[in-house]
Scaffold this active site. Structure first.
Site, PDB file in Angstrom:
ATOM      1  N   ASP A 105     -19.103 -26.024   3.259  1.00 39.44           N
ATOM      2  CA  ASP A 105     -19.349 -27.612   4.458  1.00 39.44           C
ATOM      3  C   ASP A 105     -17.459 -26.874   4.517  1.00 39.44           C
ATOM      4  O   ASP A 105     -17.151 -25.503   4.631  1.00 39.44           O
ATOM      5  CB  ASP A 105     -18.859 -28.644   3.474  1.00 39.44           C
ATOM      6  CG  ASP A 105     -17.803 -28.838   2.838  1.00 39.44           C
ATOM      7  OD1 ASP A 105     -16.767 -27.752   2.551  1.00 39.44           O
ATOM      8  OD2 ASP A 105     -17.963 -29.812   2.553  1.00 39.44           O
ATOM      9  N   HIS A 112     -24.002 -23.993   5.922  1.00 47.90           N
ATOM     10  CA  HIS A 112     -23.197 -25.489   5.843  1.00 47.90           C
ATOM     11  C   HIS A 112     -23.719 -25.876   4.518  1.00 47.90           C
ATOM     12  O   HIS A 112     -23.664 -26.910   4.138  1.00 47.90           O
ATOM     13  CB  HIS A 112     -23.744 -25.947   6.918  1.00 47.90           C
ATOM     14  CG  HIS A 112     -22.620 -27.300   6.915  1.00 47.90           C
ATOM     15  ND1 HIS A 112     -22.493 -27.702   6.719  1.00 47.90           N
ATOM     16  CD2 HIS A 112     -21.761 -26.678   8.014  1.00 47.90           C
ATOM     17  CE1 HIS A 112     -21.787 -28.359   6.587  1.00 47.90           C
ATOM     18  NE2 HIS A 112     -20.691 -28.196   7.743  1.00 47.90           N
ATOM     19  N   ARG A 135       1.192  -1.272  -0.122  1.00 49.97           N
ATOM     20  CA  ARG A 135       0.326  -0.130  -0.222  1.00 49.97           C
ATOM     21  C   ARG A 135       0.913   1.286  -0.311  1.00 49.97           C
ATOM     22  O   ARG A 135       0.503   2.572  -1.020  1.00 49.97           O
ATOM     23  CB  ARG A 135      -0.735   0.195   1.527  1.00 49.97           C
ATOM     24  CG  ARG A 135      -1.927   0.750   1.560  1.00 49.97           C
ATOM     25  CD  ARG A 135      -1.847   1.405   2.759  1.00 49.97           C
ATOM     26  NE  ARG A 135      -1.830   1.676   3.217  1.00 49.97           N
ATOM     27  CZ  ARG A 135      -1.671   2.275   4.675  1.00 49.97           C
ATOM     28  NH1 ARG A 135      -2.597   2.626   4.945  1.00 49.97           N
ATOM     29  NH2 ARG A 135      -0.947   2.233   5.032  1.00 49.97           N
ATOM     30  N   GLY A 176     -11.075  -7.151  11.760  1.00 51.01           N
ATOM     31  CA  GLY A 176     -11.183  -7.110  13.313  1.00 51.01           C
ATOM     32  C   GLY A 176     -10.025  -6.395  13.373  1.00 51.01           C
ATOM     33  O   GLY A 176      -8.976  -6.004  12.117  1.00 51.01           O
TER      34      GLY A 176
END
Length: 503
Positions: free
Chosen positions: A480, A476, A306, A444
């Protein structure tokens, strides 16, 4: 049969006592409890006809709202016994035989096989008990009563025809415009399926004006629906529709009512967009079997890339430069190319895999929370992705002086969702998947961590590294555990080797 005979005797007695009336109105319950308990229809039973029973389209399941007759299994004039299949009824989920609950004779088929869908309760056949009564129903026409329009006594002539009123800006369109508030929307099963297939989400969150009987949303309404013009259509349904239609761009969202202070509490109203998002997330959390995968990412290489790119373009983040979030979004799109099974949707009987990676980016907070879609991220360059995100953010923040709900395509549902909570210091988050998407990624906070040193030539056992925790929510039914793990591995590889994002 005893119940049917008793009902017939009551009908004859009613005809004698009402000399001035040529007909008797029979309620839906009294018509259907004997022979066909699954169907319901209010009909006018003429005294000129032999004793008969008008049977409506049955509700063969608790969720069935309409169906079509794929084949008649009993012909007109043919006798049937209890348990015989009168016809085969096709819904959006299955084809089911409609079985008789008592003996009788099919006098008239009121609808043709393959003629289209009919709402539950719509008359489909007539039965009699005597073979000689069949000929009397050759030209029989059913008159269906309409109890709902009787609510408005002032304009009785206009009330029974709500469906044609959609073509003109009349008050009949107001209930459809209020659909995003979470009220129940009456729509056919096929309409619900089409809305999900086209990525519109739950029907209750859409501004679709129904053109079916009683304002019901039908499949053609969904096919004609344009999400980019939905907010303008909702405003056009107001009493000042003529003026609003002339200036659709100047139609602002309705003002939010002031907070209401009560005894020990305060009620804050929400805009329609926030209610729509809440409705979709609520439905998704109930319908989608979520599971979560978490991984730690090293961002040292991303930060270096960046810095290099922005330096080359002589830009920084405040001047339209590329952000870490832009690079992570591009990495997510690249991971979809490696594991395309994650860029998919559950469609009840099949899984749809998309060619384009359209990412909803969650921006704003509280009542100003939006998730604009960034189209075709996989095929765009980093600068183009960065510009699209900056434009969407400026719309939410009011940088362009416009209401986000009036921007064409702003509220569309993409194929993947990305939410970044790092600015709030949150380390990890398990996001709710937005139907019909199969995955959502939460990022986060970026922080310095002490980690084992992987440099074999260094004498230091540990080193400081810039890291982030990412959590992937998966449906799901579509993705999976193995596929979800493969996607996260590919995402981690692109993040920690960001030069691959330039290829």
């Amino acid at each position: 049969m005893a119940t049917s005979l008793a009902r017939n005797m009551l009908a004859r007695a009613a005809n004698r006592s009402h000399q001035l009336s040529r007909s008797v109105i029979i309620s839906s319950k009294s018509v259907n409890t004997s022979l066909f308990a699954a169907s319901s229809v209010n009909v006018r039973w003429f005294a000129d006809y032999p004793l008969h029973e008008v049977v409506g389209m049955p509700g063969l399941s608790p969720t069935m709202e309409s169906g079509s007759i794929s084949a008649w299994n009993v012909e007109e004039g043919e006798a049937f016994s209890a348990g015989d299949s009168l016809c085969s009824i096709e819904t959006d989920k299955a084809t089911v035989d409609f079985e008789a609950q008592d003996d009788g004779i099919l006098a008239k088929q009121l609808v043709e096989a393959g003629a289209g869908e009919y709402d539950c309760g719509t008359p489909i056949l007539i039965t009699v008990e005597e073979e000689g009564d069949v000929a009397a129903f050759k030209d029989y026409v059913v008159e269906v009563s309409e109890p709902a329009p009787a609510v408005e006594a002032a304009p009785p002539a206009a009330a029974p025809t709500p469906a044609p009123a959609v073509a003109a800006p009349t008050p009949a369109a107001a209930p459809a415009a209020a659909a995003p508030t979470g009220d129940r929307v009456f729509a056919s099963p096929r309409a619900h399926t089409l809305a999900k297939e086209r990525g519109y989400g739950e029907m209750s969150a859409l501004r679709i004006v129904g053109t079916g009987p009683g304002g019901r949303v039908i499949a053609q309404d969904v096919l004609d629906y344009d999400p980019s013009t939905a907010p303008a259509a909702a405003v056009a349904a107001e009493p000042v529709a003529a003026a609003a239609a002339a200036t659709p761009a100047a139609a602002p969202a309705a003002p939010i009512p002031a907070p209401v202070v009560g005894a020990g509490f305060t009620d804050y109203s929400l805009p329609a967009s926030a209610q729509e998002l809440a409705s979709r997330l609520h439905a998704s959390k109930q319908n989608v079997p979520h599971y979560y995968l978490t991984i730690d990412l090293t961002l040292d290489s991303v930060l270096e890339l960046r810095k290099s790119l922005n330096s080359t373009m002589k830009l920084d983040e405040d001047d339209g430069g590329i952000t870490v979030n832009d690079l992570l979004m591009k990495a997510a799109a690249a991971a979809m190319k490696t594991v395309p099974a994650a860029n998919a949707s559950w469609m009840d009987s099949f899984v749809r895999v998309y060619d384009s990676v359209d990412i909803n980016v969650v921006v704003g907070n509280g009542s100003s929370l939006y998730a604009p879609v960034i189209r075709d991220v996989g095929r765009k360059g980093l600068k183009a992705v960065s510009d699209d995100v900056a434009t969407a953010t400026s719309v939410v923040e009011g940088g362009e002086g416009s209401d986000p709900t009036t921007v064409p395509g702003f509220g569309d549902v993409g194929t993947f969702t990305l939410v970044n909570l790092g600015m709030f210091g949150v380390k990890s988050c398990a996001p709710i998947i937005r139907e019909p998407q199969a995955c959502a990624l939460a990022l986060g906070v970026i922080e310095n961590r002490i980690v084992p040193n992987d440099d074999a030539e260094s004498e230091e056992i540990y080193k400081e590294s810039v890291m982030m925790t990412a959590t992937l929510s998966c449906d799901h039914r579509v993705v999976d555990g193995a596929v979800g793990a493969q996607w996260l591995s590919a995402f981690k590889n692109h993040v920690e080797n960001p030069i691959t994002l330039l290829l």
